[in-house]
Design an enzyme around this catalytic site. Sequence first.
Site, PDB file in Angstrom:
ATOM      1  N   LYS A  13      45.981  17.579  90.914  1.00 18.27           N
ATOM      2  CA  LYS A  13      46.102  16.092  91.419  1.00 18.27           C
ATOM      3  C   LYS A  13      45.841  15.072  90.420  1.00 18.27           C
ATOM      4  O   LYS A  13      46.568  14.070  90.547  1.00 18.27           O
ATOM      5  CB  LYS A  13      44.761  15.876  92.427  1.00 18.27           C
ATOM      6  CG  LYS A  13      44.632  17.008  93.439  1.00 18.27           C
ATOM      7  CD  LYS A  13      43.383  16.786  94.555  1.00 18.27           C
ATOM      8  CE  LYS A  13      41.965  16.973  93.808  1.00 18.27           C
ATOM      9  NZ  LYS A  13      41.812  18.306  93.366  1.00 18.27           N
ATOM     10  N   ARG A  88      36.660  12.898 100.669  1.00 12.35           N
ATOM     11  CA  ARG A  88      36.276  14.149 100.444  1.00 12.35           C
ATOM     12  C   ARG A  88      35.270  14.843 101.333  1.00 12.35           C
ATOM     13  O   ARG A  88      34.919  15.895 101.380  1.00 12.35           O
ATOM     14  CB  ARG A  88      35.557  14.302  99.078  1.00 12.35           C
ATOM     15  CG  ARG A  88      36.024  15.481  98.139  1.00 12.35           C
ATOM     16  CD  ARG A  88      35.707  15.179  97.130  1.00 12.35           C
ATOM     17  NE  ARG A  88      35.644  16.135  95.836  1.00 12.35           N
ATOM     18  CZ  ARG A  88      36.284  15.977  94.636  1.00 12.35           C
ATOM     19  NH1 ARG A  88      36.877  15.082  94.143  1.00 12.35           N
ATOM     20  NH2 ARG A  88      36.040  17.022  93.475  1.00 12.35           N
ATOM     21  N   ARG A 127      40.604  24.386  80.625  1.00 10.64           N
ATOM     22  CA  ARG A 127      40.650  22.859  80.348  1.00 10.64           C
ATOM     23  C   ARG A 127      39.953  22.386  79.529  1.00 10.64           C
ATOM     24  O   ARG A 127      38.697  22.756  79.232  1.00 10.64           O
ATOM     25  CB  ARG A 127      40.640  22.013  81.760  1.00 10.64           C
ATOM     26  CG  ARG A 127      40.200  20.658  81.606  1.00 10.64           C
ATOM     27  CD  ARG A 127      40.417  19.851  82.804  1.00 10.64           C
ATOM     28  NE  ARG A 127      39.556  20.077  83.736  1.00 10.64           N
ATOM     29  CZ  ARG A 127      39.343  19.477  84.893  1.00 10.64           C
ATOM     30  NH1 ARG A 127      40.502  18.861  85.429  1.00 10.64           N
ATOM     31  NH2 ARG A 127      38.414  19.939  85.974  1.00 10.64           N
ATOM     32  N   ARG A 160      34.304  20.585  80.077  1.00 12.50           N
ATOM     33  CA  ARG A 160      33.542  19.773  81.165  1.00 12.50           C
ATOM     34  C   ARG A 160      32.376  20.627  81.882  1.00 12.50           C
ATOM     35  O   ARG A 160      32.689  21.815  81.687  1.00 12.50           O
ATOM     36  CB  ARG A 160      34.266  19.347  82.425  1.00 12.50           C
ATOM     37  CG  ARG A 160      34.737  17.873  82.367  1.00 12.50           C
ATOM     38  CD  ARG A 160      35.859  17.513  83.216  1.00 12.50           C
ATOM     39  NE  ARG A 160      35.458  17.987  84.974  1.00 12.50           N
ATOM     40  CZ  ARG A 160      36.346  17.641  86.003  1.00 12.50           C
ATOM     41  NH1 ARG A 160      37.265  16.752  85.534  1.00 12.50           N
ATOM     42  NH2 ARG A 160      35.871  17.904  87.057  1.00 12.50           N
ATOM     43  N   ARG A 171      32.318  24.817  93.145  1.00 11.63           N
ATOM     44  CA  ARG A 171      33.230  23.677  93.526  1.00 11.63           C
ATOM     45  C   ARG A 171      34.211  24.181  94.701  1.00 11.63           C
ATOM     46  O   ARG A 171      34.393  23.223  95.531  1.00 11.63           O
ATOM     47  CB  ARG A 171      33.874  23.086  92.426  1.00 11.63           C
ATOM     48  CG  ARG A 171      32.971  22.142  91.615  1.00 11.63           C
ATOM     49  CD  ARG A 171      33.643  22.076  90.168  1.00 11.63           C
ATOM     50  NE  ARG A 171      34.663  21.418  90.123  1.00 11.63           N
ATOM     51  CZ  ARG A 171      35.599  21.298  88.800  1.00 11.63           C
ATOM     52  NH1 ARG A 171      35.003  21.989  88.126  1.00 11.63           N
ATOM     53  NH2 ARG A 171      36.522  20.552  88.943  1.00 11.63           N
TER      54      ARG A 171
HETATM   55  P1  AP5 Z   1      43.711  18.403  87.075  1.00 10.62           P
HETATM   56  O1  AP5 Z   1      45.085  17.774  87.077  1.00 10.62           O
HETATM   57  O2  AP5 Z   1      42.407  17.747  86.320  1.00 10.62           O
HETATM   58  O3  AP5 Z   1      43.466  19.002  88.459  1.00 10.62           O
HETATM   59  P2  AP5 Z   1      42.527  18.246  89.723  1.00 10.62           P
HETATM   60  O4  AP5 Z   1      43.196  18.976  90.817  1.00 10.62           O
HETATM   61  O5  AP5 Z   1      42.755  16.860  89.475  1.00 10.62           O
HETATM   62  O6  AP5 Z   1      40.988  18.975  89.446  1.00 10.62           O
HETATM   63  P3  AP5 Z   1      39.638  18.296  89.017  1.00 10.62           P
HETATM   64  O7  AP5 Z   1      39.044  19.565  88.522  1.00 10.62           O
HETATM   65  O8  AP5 Z   1      39.934  17.188  88.000  1.00 10.62           O
HETATM   66  O9  AP5 Z   1      39.367  17.980  90.288  1.00 10.62           O
HETATM   67  P4  AP5 Z   1      38.076  17.774  91.018  1.00 10.62           P
HETATM   68  O10 AP5 Z   1      38.571  17.491  92.481  1.00 10.62           O
HETATM   69  O11 AP5 Z   1      37.242  19.220  91.321  1.00 10.62           O
HETATM   70  O12 AP5 Z   1      37.378  16.993  90.256  1.00 10.62           O
HETATM   71  P5  AP5 Z   1      36.926  15.520  90.215  1.00 10.62           P
HETATM   72  O13 AP5 Z   1      36.913  14.929  88.859  1.00 10.62           O
HETATM   73  O14 AP5 Z   1      37.671  15.101  91.202  1.00 10.62           O
HETATM   74  O15 AP5 Z   1      44.285  19.990  86.300  1.00 10.62           O
HETATM   75  C1  AP5 Z   1      43.290  20.757  86.025  1.00 10.62           C
HETATM   76  C2  AP5 Z   1      43.693  21.366  84.635  1.00 10.62           C
HETATM   77  O16 AP5 Z   1      44.748  22.076  84.803  1.00 10.62           O
HETATM   78  C3  AP5 Z   1      44.076  20.643  83.253  1.00 10.62           C
HETATM   79  O17 AP5 Z   1      43.694  21.184  82.138  1.00 10.62           O
HETATM   80  C4  AP5 Z   1      45.330  20.301  83.619  1.00 10.62           C
HETATM   81  O18 AP5 Z   1      46.061  20.085  82.269  1.00 10.62           O
HETATM   82  C5  AP5 Z   1      45.850  21.654  84.205  1.00 10.62           C
HETATM   83  N1  AP5 Z   1      47.139  21.447  85.104  1.00 10.62           N
HETATM   84  C6  AP5 Z   1      47.312  20.491  86.062  1.00 10.62           C
HETATM   85  N2  AP5 Z   1      48.293  20.795  86.958  1.00 10.62           N
HETATM   86  C7  AP5 Z   1      49.064  22.088  86.340  1.00 10.62           C
HETATM   87  C8  AP5 Z   1      50.139  22.656  86.626  1.00 10.62           C
HETATM   88  N3  AP5 Z   1      51.039  22.386  87.683  1.00 10.62           N
HETATM   89  N4  AP5 Z   1      50.525  23.880  85.680  1.00 10.62           N
HETATM   90  C9  AP5 Z   1      49.609  24.120  84.697  1.00 10.62           C
HETATM   91  N5  AP5 Z   1      48.705  23.463  84.577  1.00 10.62           N
HETATM   92  C10 AP5 Z   1      48.136  22.536  85.043  1.00 10.62           C
HETATM   93  O19 AP5 Z   1      35.534  15.547  90.661  1.00 10.62           O
HETATM   94  C11 AP5 Z   1      34.295  16.015  89.779  1.00 10.62           C
HETATM   95  C12 AP5 Z   1      32.813  16.175  90.834  1.00 10.62           C
HETATM   96  O20 AP5 Z   1      32.689  14.515  91.058  1.00 10.62           O
HETATM   97  C13 AP5 Z   1      33.076  16.719  92.024  1.00 10.62           C
HETATM   98  O21 AP5 Z   1      32.448  18.153  91.832  1.00 10.62           O
HETATM   99  C14 AP5 Z   1      31.861  15.884  92.639  1.00 10.62           C
HETATM  100  O22 AP5 Z   1      30.414  16.399  92.242  1.00 10.62           O
HETATM  101  C15 AP5 Z   1      31.908  14.592  92.171  1.00 10.62           C
HETATM  102  N6  AP5 Z   1      33.106  13.870  93.173  1.00 10.62           N
HETATM  103  C16 AP5 Z   1      34.234  13.238  92.994  1.00 10.62           C
HETATM  104  N7  AP5 Z   1      34.607  12.538  93.824  1.00 10.62           N
HETATM  105  C17 AP5 Z   1      33.799  12.448  94.909  1.00 10.62           C
HETATM  106  C18 AP5 Z   1      33.690  12.278  96.166  1.00 10.62           C
HETATM  107  N8  AP5 Z   1      34.857  11.424  96.739  1.00 10.62           N
HETATM  108  N9  AP5 Z   1      32.571  12.530  96.840  1.00 10.62           N
HETATM  109  C19 AP5 Z   1      31.553  13.290  96.349  1.00 10.62           C
HETATM  110  N10 AP5 Z   1      31.609  13.701  95.136  1.00 10.62           N
HETATM  111  C20 AP5 Z   1      32.893  13.386  94.403  1.00 10.62           C
END
Ligand code: AP5
Length: 218
Positions: A13, A88, A127, A160, A171
């Site tokens: 995403k 979320r 990552r 991370r 998660r």
């Molecule tokens: P990436 O693009 O970063 O994936 P993502 O879907 O964004 O996953 P995240 O782990 O960043 O999201 P998340 O939803 O768990 O974490 P967030 O930061 O929102 O890609 C991941 C990896 O794969 C990278 O290395 C990339 O290079 C690689 N990649 C990507 N696409 C690829 C592809 N097509 N092919 C190959 N490789 C690829 O949240 C973190 C924490 O914050 C949560 O756990 C929670 O505690 C808190 N939080 C955030 N938002 C909220 C909310 N709204 N409510 C409550 N808590 C929240």
Amino acid sequence: MRIVLLGPPGAGKGTQAETLSKKYKVSHVSTGDMLREAVASNSPIGIEAKGYMDKGELVPDDVVTKIVASRLSGDGLREGFILDGFPRTENQAKSLDEELNKQGIRIEMALYFRTSEEVSIFRLTGRRVCRVCGANFHIKNIPPKSENVCDYCGGKLIQREDDKKGTILKRLEVYKRQTRPLIDHYKAKGVLKEVNGDLEIKEALKGLFVIFNEAHLA
Ligand code: AP5
């Protein structure tokens, strides 16, 4: 363009939102990034959020709502946005709907990145992020030119805290229980579209462009 990105951790995403926001010149609103900034600056919200994030749990709705409030009110959203990681929970989705209703605007599309657990785990365990500029790498898929050094700014690459295997599994479990039900929320509104999140970055992006063209969003 006013869209929401849905999908499990590691679905891609954030990666796609970065590209799309530049191409379509709309804001990329990532609650994960906002919370990590709050943690890095040791603000009261960051201190509260850190404990939840490190354990792989969701930060409570009231804390998240405080942090996104400034981005979701006023004229900020009128120009278009890509919401990444928000909403979320059902409560967050309701608050968002209410805020958008007040402004007389609506979500045009919710893009669900359907992604297998195996792929999510592989991407997240590999990552690495730059501690200085935040650039994203993957030890196998997108390796830096020199090990553990950012290609863009020379900063040190780190893993991370929540990308350790045990926390990733937590998660994914939290995602299934609290966030996946939002797929039905947006399906009921008739705005849900699905993309294959298992595809590599360029292929997934091509799929997104096809969906945008078909929906006349591009
Ligand atoms: P990436 O693009 O970063 O994936 P993502 O879907 O964004 O996953 P995240 O782990 O960043 O999201 P998340 O939803 O768990 O974490 P967030 O930061 O929102 O890609 C991941 C990896 O794969 C990278 O290395 C990339 O290079 C690689 N990649 C990507 N696409 C690829 C592809 N097509 N092919 C190959 N490789 C690829 O949240 C973190 C924490 O914050 C949560 O756990 C929670 O505690 C808190 N939080 C955030 N938002 C909220 C909310 N709204 N409510 C409550 N808590 C929240």
